[in-house]
Design a protein around this motif. Sequence first.
Motif, PDB file in Angstrom:
ATOM      1  N   ASP A   1       0.816  -1.032   0.047  1.00  0.00           N
ATOM      2  CA  ASP A   1       0.007  -0.014   0.025  1.00  0.00           C
ATOM      3  C   ASP A   1       1.021   1.280  -0.062  1.00  0.00           C
ATOM      4  OD1 ASP A   1      -1.942   1.778   0.255  1.00  0.00           O
ATOM      5  OD2 ASP A   1      -2.915   0.811   2.044  1.00  0.00           O
ATOM      6  N   ILE A   2       1.392   1.684  -1.224  1.00  0.00           N
ATOM      7  CA  ILE A   2       2.379   2.767  -1.189  1.00  0.00           C
ATOM      8  C   ILE A   2       1.678   4.221  -1.185  1.00  0.00           C
ATOM      9  CG2 ILE A   2       4.209   1.795  -2.646  1.00  0.00           C
ATOM     10  CD1 ILE A   2       2.905   2.597  -5.021  1.00  0.00           C
ATOM     11  N   ARG A   3       0.614   4.273  -1.301  1.00  0.00           N
ATOM     12  CA  ARG A   3      -0.281   5.336  -1.080  1.00  0.00           C
ATOM     13  C   ARG A   3      -0.284   5.742   0.609  1.00  0.00           C
ATOM     14  NH1 ARG A   3      -3.828   8.850  -3.498  1.00  0.00           N
ATOM     15  NH2 ARG A   3      -4.046   7.800  -5.503  1.00  0.00           N
TER      16      ARG A   3
ATOM     17  N   SER B   1       1.831   8.732   5.047  1.00  0.00           N
ATOM     18  CA  SER B   1       2.335   8.618   6.325  1.00  0.00           C
ATOM     19  C   SER B   1       3.671   9.509   6.503  1.00  0.00           C
ATOM     20  CB  SER B   1       2.594   7.416   7.122  1.00  0.00           C
ATOM     21  OG  SER B   1       3.254   6.525   6.171  1.00  0.00           O
ATOM     22  N   ALA B   2       4.586   9.516   5.340  1.00  0.00           N
ATOM     23  CA  ALA B   2       5.712  10.175   5.118  1.00  0.00           C
ATOM     24  C   ALA B   2       5.400  11.521   5.227  1.00  0.00           C
ATOM     25  CB  ALA B   2       6.595   9.635   4.174  1.00  0.00           C
ATOM     26  N   GLN B   3       4.346  12.118   4.488  1.00  0.00           N
ATOM     27  CA  GLN B   3       4.181  13.309   4.168  1.00  0.00           C
ATOM     28  C   GLN B   3       3.705  14.106   5.718  1.00  0.00           C
ATOM     29  OE1 GLN B   3       5.313  13.509   1.225  1.00  0.00           O
ATOM     30  NE2 GLN B   3       4.207  15.423   0.957  1.00  0.00           N
ATOM     31  N   ARG B   4       3.240  13.300   6.654  1.00  0.00           N
ATOM     32  CA  ARG B   4       2.699  13.523   7.817  1.00  0.00           C
ATOM     33  C   ARG B   4       3.974  13.491   8.986  1.00  0.00           C
ATOM     34  NH1 ARG B   4      -1.863  10.438   6.770  1.00  0.00           N
ATOM     35  NH2 ARG B   4      -0.857   8.716   7.977  1.00  0.00           N
ATOM     36  N   GLY B   5       5.215  13.128   8.333  1.00  0.00           N
ATOM     37  CA  GLY B   5       6.477  12.941   9.173  1.00  0.00           C
ATOM     38  C   GLY B   5       6.493  11.443   9.985  1.00  0.00           C
ATOM     39  N   GLU B   6       5.742  10.675   9.682  1.00  0.00           N
ATOM     40  CA  GLU B   6       5.554   9.533  10.595  1.00  0.00           C
ATOM     41  C   GLU B   6       6.249   8.440   9.914  1.00  0.00           C
ATOM     42  OE1 GLU B   6       1.376   8.690  10.223  1.00  0.00           O
ATOM     43  OE2 GLU B   6       0.702  10.495  11.342  1.00  0.00           O
ATOM     44  N   HIS B   7       7.800   8.683  10.224  1.00  0.00           N
ATOM     45  CA  HIS B   7       8.819   7.772   9.430  1.00  0.00           C
ATOM     46  C   HIS B   7       8.643   6.356  10.113  1.00  0.00           C
ATOM     47  CE1 HIS B   7       9.957  11.232   7.026  1.00  0.00           C
ATOM     48  NE2 HIS B   7      10.269  11.730   8.251  1.00  0.00           N
ATOM     49  N   ASP B   8       8.404   6.110  11.351  1.00  0.00           N
ATOM     50  CA  ASP B   8       8.216   4.818  12.105  1.00  0.00           C
ATOM     51  C   ASP B   8       7.319   4.010  11.523  1.00  0.00           C
ATOM     52  OD1 ASP B   8      10.195   5.644  13.676  1.00  0.00           O
ATOM     53  OD2 ASP B   8       9.060   5.838  15.408  1.00  0.00           O
TER      54      ASP B   8
ATOM     55  N   GLY C   1       8.504   9.623  -6.914  1.00  0.00           N
ATOM     56  CA  GLY C   1       7.956   8.723  -7.798  1.00  0.00           C
ATOM     57  C   GLY C   1       6.731   8.338  -7.619  1.00  0.00           C
ATOM     58  N   ILE C   2       6.155   8.183  -6.041  1.00  0.00           N
ATOM     59  CA  ILE C   2       4.985   8.097  -5.899  1.00  0.00           C
ATOM     60  C   ILE C   2       4.036   8.991  -6.117  1.00  0.00           C
ATOM     61  CG2 ILE C   2       3.575   7.221  -4.028  1.00  0.00           C
ATOM     62  CD1 ILE C   2       5.752   5.718  -2.590  1.00  0.00           C
ATOM     63  N   ARG C   3       4.636  10.291  -5.750  1.00  0.00           N
ATOM     64  CA  ARG C   3       3.883  11.585  -6.232  1.00  0.00           C
ATOM     65  C   ARG C   3       3.539  11.745  -7.562  1.00  0.00           C
ATOM     66  NH1 ARG C   3       3.901  15.565  -8.858  1.00  0.00           N
ATOM     67  NH2 ARG C   3       6.190  15.093  -9.697  1.00  0.00           N
TER      68      ARG C   3
END
Length: 378
Positions: free
Chosen positions: A74-76, A81-88, A331-333
Amino acid sequence: MSISASPAVSDEVATYIANRIGFIELERPKALNALSSGMIRAIHAALDQWRDNPDVLAVVVRSPHPRAFCAGGDIRFLYESAQRGEHDTRDVFFTGEYRLNHAIFTYPKPYIALMNGVVMGGGMGISQGAHRTGGLRVVTGSTKMAMPETRIGLFPDVGASWFLARTPGAIGRYLAVTGETIGAADALYAGLADVYFDDAALPALLDTLRSEPFERGADVVACIERAALAQHVVPAPEASSLAGARVLIDRHFALPDVARILASLEQERAHEGEAAEWAEQMIGVLRERSPLSMAVSLEVVTRGEGSMADVLRRDLDLTRSSFLVGDTLEGIRARIIDKDNAPRWRFARIEDVSAADVEKMFESPWLADEHPLRDLRG
């Protein structure tokens, strides 16, 4: 026939036992069965539950939906989650997914994957390991198989490089770098599938599996192999497009880096005929992919000779660097979120990527005794 369900862990996966076979059915059709965290946990929980259960002789994973077996992870979700800074969130997702891939690869009972429709990325991770369990990878007329990660700035993860490294000639390198999609005959030729079924024959196969008496896991496998042999028409691997391009694939993609592969293809294009046309097509593909990802992907297959545990640990290291300093988010963007198909890659040209740039991507952020997958063996 008795059916017993496992405790529901995810409404996107159905797991149950029927006729001494554990069935895992992927139920997320709108996302082409792309794996969510809940699906990964549910599949792993079922496998753990059935591992030592004498009433389960073998496991069958399938999709009841004709369009896809599984289109990946589920790459979306990972992007958002990365955009929200939730790297964990990313590390937790991939750690869970790779643990599942390893559990399948080392499973003590035959694991059988019915791979109809789209089988890409994470879909390969929950199917290719079947080959190591005494089980089967079943392809159909609708199978569309790929590790297309270089399109989104990623690399062939989920342990796929282990299998790609063991394909004939330079096929694994070609598939990793280009992300090209192959069909059933190609998959059989490349050693990425074991048997073929017509899509129309799958319901009858499932009926047989749910009714024929079995005493051992090997009996389940033999039943499927007999049914496959009984079919009238099976695609000939030696007549596949992959077999047809094999000489060219080996000539160009066996070269040590992507810049040299590209230069070699440019030379091929200078001539006339079918080989020149194929080279022209490949150049177009390579110019569209992420230069850094292609270089990393080639190196991943080159290093794929070790154990699956080592491969998956490396995959986890690379997902961290691909998201943080690589091309994956862009790439996902470009491909999935905005769909403008105009990614701004970190390196504009393949020729700009150095060996040092590639090596830096492989650096692990964890000490060996602190790695989240440090306990995996084999």
